[in-house]
Design an enzyme around this catalytic site. Structure first.
Site, short mmCIF file in Angstrom:
data_model
loop_
_atom_site.label_atom_id
_atom_site.label_comp_id
_atom_site.label_asym_id
_atom_site.label_seq_id
_atom_site.Cartn_x
_atom_site.Cartn_y
_atom_site.Cartn_z
N CYS A 54 20.85 22.88 102.21
CA CYS A 54 20.16 21.76 101.58
C CYS A 54 20.98 20.48 101.77
O CYS A 54 22.20 20.49 101.60
CB CYS A 54 19.94 22.05 100.10
SG CYS A 54 19.03 20.74 99.28
N CYS A 58 24.12 18.52 94.94
CA CYS A 58 24.17 18.99 93.54
C CYS A 58 25.40 19.88 93.36
O CYS A 58 25.50 20.93 94.01
CB CYS A 58 22.89 19.74 93.20
SG CYS A 58 21.40 18.84 93.70
N CYS A 61 25.28 23.83 92.88
CA CYS A 61 24.30 24.65 93.61
C CYS A 61 24.88 25.42 94.79
O CYS A 61 25.56 24.86 95.66
CB CYS A 61 23.16 23.76 94.09
SG CYS A 61 21.81 24.73 94.79
N CYS A 98 7.01 31.78 90.78
CA CYS A 98 7.62 30.47 91.05
C CYS A 98 8.33 30.51 92.39
O CYS A 98 9.24 31.32 92.58
CB CYS A 98 8.65 30.13 89.98
SG CYS A 98 7.99 30.19 88.32
N CYS A 129 3.76 28.40 90.56
CA CYS A 129 4.70 27.32 90.30
C CYS A 129 5.50 27.10 91.58
O CYS A 129 5.79 28.07 92.30
CB CYS A 129 5.64 27.70 89.15
SG CYS A 129 6.90 26.43 88.84
N CYS A 189 7.00 21.29 84.74
CA CYS A 189 8.08 22.14 84.26
C CYS A 189 9.36 21.35 84.53
O CYS A 189 9.69 21.09 85.68
CB CYS A 189 8.09 23.46 85.05
SG CYS A 189 9.53 24.49 84.71
N ARG A 261 12.11 27.62 78.17
CA ARG A 261 12.51 28.80 78.93
C ARG A 261 14.02 29.04 78.87
O ARG A 261 14.82 28.16 79.20
CB ARG A 261 12.06 28.71 80.39
CG ARG A 261 12.46 29.96 81.17
CD ARG A 261 11.87 30.03 82.57
NE ARG A 261 10.45 29.94 82.53
CZ ARG A 261 9.74 29.08 83.26
NH1 ARG A 261 10.33 28.28 84.09
NH2 ARG A 261 8.43 29.06 83.16
N1 SAM Z 1 15.73 22.00 95.77
C1 SAM Z 1 14.82 21.73 94.73
C2 SAM Z 1 15.38 20.74 93.74
O1 SAM Z 1 16.53 20.87 93.37
O2 SAM Z 1 14.66 19.85 93.34
C3 SAM Z 1 14.33 22.97 94.01
C4 SAM Z 1 15.25 24.16 93.78
S1 SAM Z 1 16.63 23.88 92.69
C5 SAM Z 1 17.61 25.32 92.98
C6 SAM Z 1 15.93 24.06 91.08
C7 SAM Z 1 16.82 23.90 89.89
O3 SAM Z 1 17.60 25.06 89.70
C8 SAM Z 1 17.84 22.78 89.86
O4 SAM Z 1 17.28 21.55 89.55
C9 SAM Z 1 18.78 23.24 88.78
O5 SAM Z 1 18.40 22.73 87.54
C10 SAM Z 1 18.65 24.77 88.82
N2 SAM Z 1 19.89 25.39 89.31
C11 SAM Z 1 20.32 25.39 90.58
N3 SAM Z 1 21.51 26.01 90.69
C12 SAM Z 1 21.85 26.41 89.45
C13 SAM Z 1 22.97 27.10 88.91
N4 SAM Z 1 24.00 27.46 89.67
N5 SAM Z 1 22.99 27.35 87.59
C14 SAM Z 1 21.95 26.98 86.81
N6 SAM Z 1 20.87 26.32 87.26
C15 SAM Z 1 20.81 26.03 88.56
FE1 SF4 Z 2 19.29 21.37 97.09
FE2 SF4 Z 2 20.32 22.98 95.27
FE3 SF4 Z 2 20.16 20.39 94.77
FE4 SF4 Z 2 17.89 21.87 94.88
S1 SF4 Z 2 19.54 22.04 93.40
S2 SF4 Z 2 18.25 19.85 95.80
S3 SF4 Z 2 18.48 23.37 96.46
S4 SF4 Z 2 21.40 21.35 96.39
#
Ligand code: SAM
Ligand code: SF4
Ligand code: DTB
Length: 339
Positions: A54, A58, A61, A98, A129, A189, A261
Site C-alpha cells: 500500500c 499508516c 499497518c 467485509c 461492506c 462504518c 464494534r
Molecule cells: N486501505 C484502506 C484504508 O485504510 O482506508 C482500507 C483497509 S485498512 C486496513 C482499514 C482499517 O483497519 C484502518 O483504517 C485501521 O483503522 C484498521 N487497522 C489496520 N491495521 C490495524 C492494526 N494493526 N491494528 C488495529 N487496526 C488496524
Molecule cells: Fe494502506 Fe494499511 Fe493505511 Fe489502509 S491502513 S491505507 S492498507 S497502509
C-alpha cells in the site's frame, strides 16, 4: 427516547471518561438497552481482497509499503475466490461480509471487479461492506448502485494525533470520503484505533469527531492496536484494559443507536475483558479466524464465549425498537453454527 446529539463538547465527553468505572458502565448499559437487545451481537467476517504494497504510510499497518513487515503481497483476488469465502462465512453464521483492499483509493480499472463482488456477495443473502481507501463521489455512487450496504473508512484517531500516525492522507481527506459515502446512500462504518500511544484526550477527540459528524456512523469499530513488528508502532506501550472498556462505553453513550464494534485486538483479550466490552455496549464483532492480515479468535472459541454469556448472533442489522413488533430477527448462535 434519547435524542441524537451532534454537538458534543470535549468537556462533556471527558466527564464521561472520568466517571467511576461502575457508574460509566451502568450508564452505557442503560443507554444500550433503550435501543438494542442487550444479548444480541452482530457478526461480520472480513476478507482481504488485495493485500500489501500500500502506498500509504499508516504507522500501525502491516500492509504499508513503507515498512518491512514480512507480509506476502497479493493482487486483487478473483471474484470466484471471494464468493467462496463469502459462502463459507455465511455457513459459519456471519450476517455481513467485509472486503478490504490495501489501496489509497480504487483505480478506475478496479471498479468493475469490486462492483461485481458486491453484487454477487449480496446475491448470497449477506450484507456487504467494503473498505477500499478514499472514494470519489462517482465511485461511492457506483458502489451504492451496485447494492453496497456499508463502507468502512476510519478516522483512526483525533485530529491532533493524526499527523503522528499518517502523513500521506489528511484528516479532511477522510471526512470527504465519509461525506461521499453518506451522500451515495451507503451506511457509514467509521471508528478508530486505540493503543497507539495516544493520550486520553485523543480518544476523546476521536469520539467527539465521530459523534459530531452530520449523522452518527451506523457502525463504529473500536480497534485495539494489533502490534505489527516492523512498523513504527510495533512495540508501543500497552493501553490499560479498563481504558479500552471506557472508550467503548463512552462511544455507546454518545452514539446511542450505532452498532459499536469490538474490532481488532480481541485475540489478546481474555473472555472477561470481552464480556466487559459487551456490557459497556459493544454489539458487533469480527468473526472468523482472520482479520485482514492478522489472526482473530477461532470460531469455536467465539461460539463458546457467546454460549457462556447467553449472547446470540443478530441476523439482520436492525435496532430492536424497529424490529420488536415483527417476528424475531435474531437467531441463536448455536443454531447458526449447526452443521
Ligand atoms: N486501505 C484502506 C484504508 O485504510 O482506508 C482500507 C483497509 S485498512 C486496513 C482499514 C482499517 O483497519 C484502518 O483504517 C485501521 O483503522 C484498521 N487497522 C489496520 N491495521 C490495524 C492494526 N494493526 N491494528 C488495529 N487496526 C488496524
Ligand atoms: Fe494502506 Fe494499511 Fe493505511 Fe489502509 S491502513 S491505507 S492498507 S497502509
Ligand atoms: C476496522 O475498523 N477494522 C478492520 C476493518 N475495519 C477493515 C481491520 C482490522 C485490521 C487488523 C490488522 C490486520 O489484520 O491487518
Amino acid at each position: 427516547m434519547t435524542t441524537l446529539r451532534h454537538d458534543w463538547h470535549r468537556a462533556e465527553i471527558r466527564a464521561l471518561f472520568d466517571l467511576p468505572f461502575n457508574e460509566l458502565l451502568f450508564q452505557a448499559q442503560t443507554v444500550h438497552r433503550q435501543h438494542f437487545d442487550p444479548n444480541a451481537v452482530q457478526v461480520s467476517t472480513l476478507l482481504s481482497i488485495k493485500t500489501g504494497a500500500c502506498p500509504e504510510d499508516c504507522k500501525y499497518c502491516s500492509q504499508s509499503g513503507h515498512y518491512d513487515t514480512g507480509l506476502d503481497k497479493e493482487k486483487l483476488l478473483e471474484i470466484q475466490k471471494v464468493i467462496e469465502e463469502a459462502k463459507a462465512a455465511k455457513e459459519k453464521g456471519a450476517s455481513r461480509f467485509c472486503m478490504g483492499a490495501a489501496w489509497r483509493s480504487p483505480r478506475d480499472k478496479d471498479m468493475p471487479y469490486v462492483l461485481e463482488m458486491v453484487k454477487q456477495v449480496k446475491g448470497l443473502g449477506l450484507e456487504t461492506c467494503m473498505t477500499l481507501g478514499m472514494l470519489a463521489p462517482e465511485q461511492a455512487k457506483a458502489l451504492g448502485e451496485a447494492g453496497l450496504d456499508y463502507y468502512n473508512h476510519n478516522l483512526d484517531t483525533s485530529p491532533e494525533y493524526y499527523g503522528k500516525v499518517i502523513t500521506t492522507r489528511s484528516y479532511s481527506d477522510r471526512l470527504n470520503t465519509l461525506a461521499n459515502v453518506r451522500e451515495a446512500g451507503i451506511k457509514v462504518c467509521s471508528g478508530g484505533i486505540v493503543g497507539m500511544g495516544e493520550k486520553r484526550e485523543d480518544r476523546i477527540g476521536l469520539l467527539m469527531e465521530l459523534a459530531n459528524l452530520p449523522s452518527h456512523p451506523d457502525s463504529v469499530p473500536i480497534n485495539m492496536l494489533v502490534k505489527i513488528a516492523g512498523t513504527p508502532l510495533g512495540d508501543v506501550d500497552e493501553l490499560e484494559p479498563f481504558e479500552f472498556v471506557r472508550t467503548v462505553a463512552v462511544a455507546r453513550i454518545i452514539m446511542p443507536k450505532s452498532f459499536v464494534r469490538l474490532s481488532a485486538g480481541r485475540e489478546k483479550m481474555n473472555e472477561q475483558m470481552q464480556a466487559w466490552c459487551f456490557f459497556a455496549g459493544a454489539n458487533s464483532i469480527f468473526y472468523g479466524e482472520k482479520l485482514l492480515t492478522t489472526s482473530n479468535p477461532e470460531t469455536n472459541t467465539d461460539r463458546l464465549l457467546f454460549e457462556k454469556l447467553g449472547i446470540h448472533a443478530l441476523q439482520l442489522n436492525t435496532p430492536v425498537e424497529d424490529s420488536l413488533p415483527v417476528a424475531p430477527k435474531a437467531i441463536l448462535w448455536r443454531d447458526a453454527m449447526a452443521v
